[in-house]
Design a protein around this motif. Structure first.
Motif, PDB file in Angstrom:
ATOM      1  N   UNK A 108     -18.204  -3.490  20.540  1.00  0.00           N
ATOM      2  CA  UNK A 108     -18.047  -3.112  20.301  1.00  0.00           C
ATOM      3  C   UNK A 108     -19.629  -1.909  20.565  1.00  0.00           C
ATOM      4  N   UNK A 109     -20.499  -2.397  20.789  1.00  0.00           N
ATOM      5  CA  UNK A 109     -22.397  -1.821  21.143  1.00  0.00           C
ATOM      6  C   UNK A 109     -22.610  -2.244  19.965  1.00  0.00           C
ATOM      7  N   UNK A 110     -22.550  -2.474  18.873  1.00  0.00           N
ATOM      8  CA  UNK A 110     -23.011  -3.299  17.059  1.00  0.00           C
ATOM      9  C   UNK A 110     -24.164  -4.261  17.284  1.00  0.00           C
ATOM     10  N   UNK A 111     -24.958  -4.795  16.419  1.00  0.00           N
ATOM     11  CA  UNK A 111     -25.792  -5.524  16.184  1.00  0.00           C
ATOM     12  C   UNK A 111     -25.177  -7.010  15.581  1.00  0.00           C
ATOM     13  N   UNK A 112     -24.724  -7.813  15.525  1.00  0.00           N
ATOM     14  CA  UNK A 112     -24.232  -8.091  14.290  1.00  0.00           C
ATOM     15  C   UNK A 112     -25.869  -9.189  13.807  1.00  0.00           C
ATOM     16  N   UNK A 113     -26.233  -9.024  12.847  1.00  0.00           N
ATOM     17  CA  UNK A 113     -27.363 -10.072  11.744  1.00  0.00           C
ATOM     18  C   UNK A 113     -27.083 -10.377  11.015  1.00  0.00           C
ATOM     19  N   UNK A 114     -27.354 -11.835  10.931  1.00  0.00           N
ATOM     20  CA  UNK A 114     -26.679 -13.528  10.095  1.00  0.00           C
ATOM     21  C   UNK A 114     -27.639 -13.516   9.822  1.00  0.00           C
ATOM     22  N   UNK A 115     -28.340 -13.985   8.469  1.00  0.00           N
ATOM     23  CA  UNK A 115     -30.117 -14.284   7.910  1.00  0.00           C
ATOM     24  C   UNK A 115     -29.482 -14.714   5.876  1.00  0.00           C
ATOM     25  N   UNK A 116     -29.929 -15.692   6.223  1.00  0.00           N
ATOM     26  CA  UNK A 116     -29.892 -16.804   4.722  1.00  0.00           C
ATOM     27  C   UNK A 116     -31.169 -16.723   4.255  1.00  0.00           C
ATOM     28  N   UNK A 117     -31.154 -16.490   2.878  1.00  0.00           N
ATOM     29  CA  UNK A 117     -32.510 -17.332   2.683  1.00  0.00           C
ATOM     30  C   UNK A 117     -32.586 -16.298   1.358  1.00  0.00           C
ATOM     31  N   UNK A 138     -25.939 -15.398   1.882  1.00  0.00           N
ATOM     32  CA  UNK A 138     -26.286 -14.730   3.184  1.00  0.00           C
ATOM     33  C   UNK A 138     -26.052 -12.763   3.805  1.00  0.00           C
ATOM     34  N   UNK A 139     -26.730 -12.836   3.967  1.00  0.00           N
ATOM     35  CA  UNK A 139     -26.465 -11.569   4.298  1.00  0.00           C
ATOM     36  C   UNK A 139     -26.007 -11.478   5.245  1.00  0.00           C
ATOM     37  N   UNK A 172     -35.076  -7.005   1.846  1.00  0.00           N
ATOM     38  CA  UNK A 172     -36.341  -6.794   2.640  1.00  0.00           C
ATOM     39  C   UNK A 172     -35.331  -6.019   4.660  1.00  0.00           C
ATOM     40  N   UNK A 173     -35.363  -7.220   5.122  1.00  0.00           N
ATOM     41  CA  UNK A 173     -34.354  -7.361   6.349  1.00  0.00           C
ATOM     42  C   UNK A 173     -33.556  -6.581   6.218  1.00  0.00           C
ATOM     43  N   UNK A 174     -33.060  -6.008   5.075  1.00  0.00           N
ATOM     44  CA  UNK A 174     -31.927  -4.394   5.501  1.00  0.00           C
ATOM     45  C   UNK A 174     -32.568  -3.882   5.291  1.00  0.00           C
ATOM     46  N   UNK A 175     -33.465  -3.185   4.285  1.00  0.00           N
ATOM     47  CA  UNK A 175     -34.439  -2.312   4.428  1.00  0.00           C
ATOM     48  C   UNK A 175     -35.245  -1.728   5.773  1.00  0.00           C
ATOM     49  N   UNK A 176     -34.868  -3.109   6.706  1.00  0.00           N
ATOM     50  CA  UNK A 176     -36.399  -2.509   7.756  1.00  0.00           C
ATOM     51  C   UNK A 176     -35.553  -2.457   8.767  1.00  0.00           C
ATOM     52  N   UNK A 177     -33.725  -3.102   8.823  1.00  0.00           N
ATOM     53  CA  UNK A 177     -32.514  -2.479  10.050  1.00  0.00           C
ATOM     54  C   UNK A 177     -32.215  -0.435   9.693  1.00  0.00           C
ATOM     55  N   UNK A 178     -33.006  -0.487   7.918  1.00  0.00           N
ATOM     56  CA  UNK A 178     -31.794   0.853   7.708  1.00  0.00           C
ATOM     57  C   UNK A 178     -33.521   1.798   8.097  1.00  0.00           C
ATOM     58  N   UNK A 179     -34.581   1.108   8.450  1.00  0.00           N
ATOM     59  CA  UNK A 179     -35.762   2.174   8.270  1.00  0.00           C
ATOM     60  C   UNK A 179     -36.134   2.841   8.883  1.00  0.00           C
ATOM     61  N   UNK A 180     -35.276   3.471  10.023  1.00  0.00           N
ATOM     62  CA  UNK A 180     -35.930   4.755  10.680  1.00  0.00           C
ATOM     63  C   UNK A 180     -37.064   4.193  12.288  1.00  0.00           C
ATOM     64  N   UNK A 181     -37.413   2.824  11.653  1.00  0.00           N
ATOM     65  CA  UNK A 181     -38.799   2.169  12.724  1.00  0.00           C
ATOM     66  C   UNK A 181     -38.394   0.918  13.977  1.00  0.00           C
ATOM     67  N   UNK A 182     -36.884   1.155  13.928  1.00  0.00           N
ATOM     68  CA  UNK A 182     -36.946  -0.129  14.757  1.00  0.00           C
ATOM     69  C   UNK A 182     -36.433   0.323  16.401  1.00  0.00           C
TER      70      UNK A 182
END
Length: 94
Positions: free
Chosen positions: A44-53, A8-9, A60-70
């Motif tokens: 508070x203005x953030x987005x919370x993401x919960x992912x299981x797998x 769980x991320x 890879x999802x975490x890297x995408x969130x940090x990619x600068x291409x969102x």
């Protein structure tokens, strides 16, 4: 060969991430990776993401969130890893 354990991320994205399609974009990436979970705006203005797998798709999802291409502009992403709780089907925007 044993099956990859399910993890769980939980990630919190900070920046200009609300009202810009960020949750929809995150949902699309998560579904492409075969993950289950959700993304929601926080007070508070953030987005919370919960992912299981599997660990690798979650990374890879975490890297995408940090990619600068969102959509919008992510300033930082903080993550927490844990044991999957289950009970999730698909990936939804909350």
């Amino acid at each position: 060969m044993s099956e990859e354990p399910v993890v769980r991320l939980t990630a919190w994205a900070r920046g200009r991430v609300q009202g810009v399609g960020f949750r929809w974009w995150t949902r699309s990436r998560a579904l492409e990776l075969g993950l289950a979970g959700w993304a929601r705006n926080t007070a508070d203005g953030r987005v919370e993401v919960v992912a299981e797998g599997g660990r690798e798709p979650c990374e890879r999802l975490l890297a995408a969130l940090r990619s600068g291409r969102t959509p919008g502009a992510v300033e930082a992403v903080v993550e927490q890893w844990g044991v999957a709780k289950g009970g999730l089907a698909g990936f939804v925007e909350r």
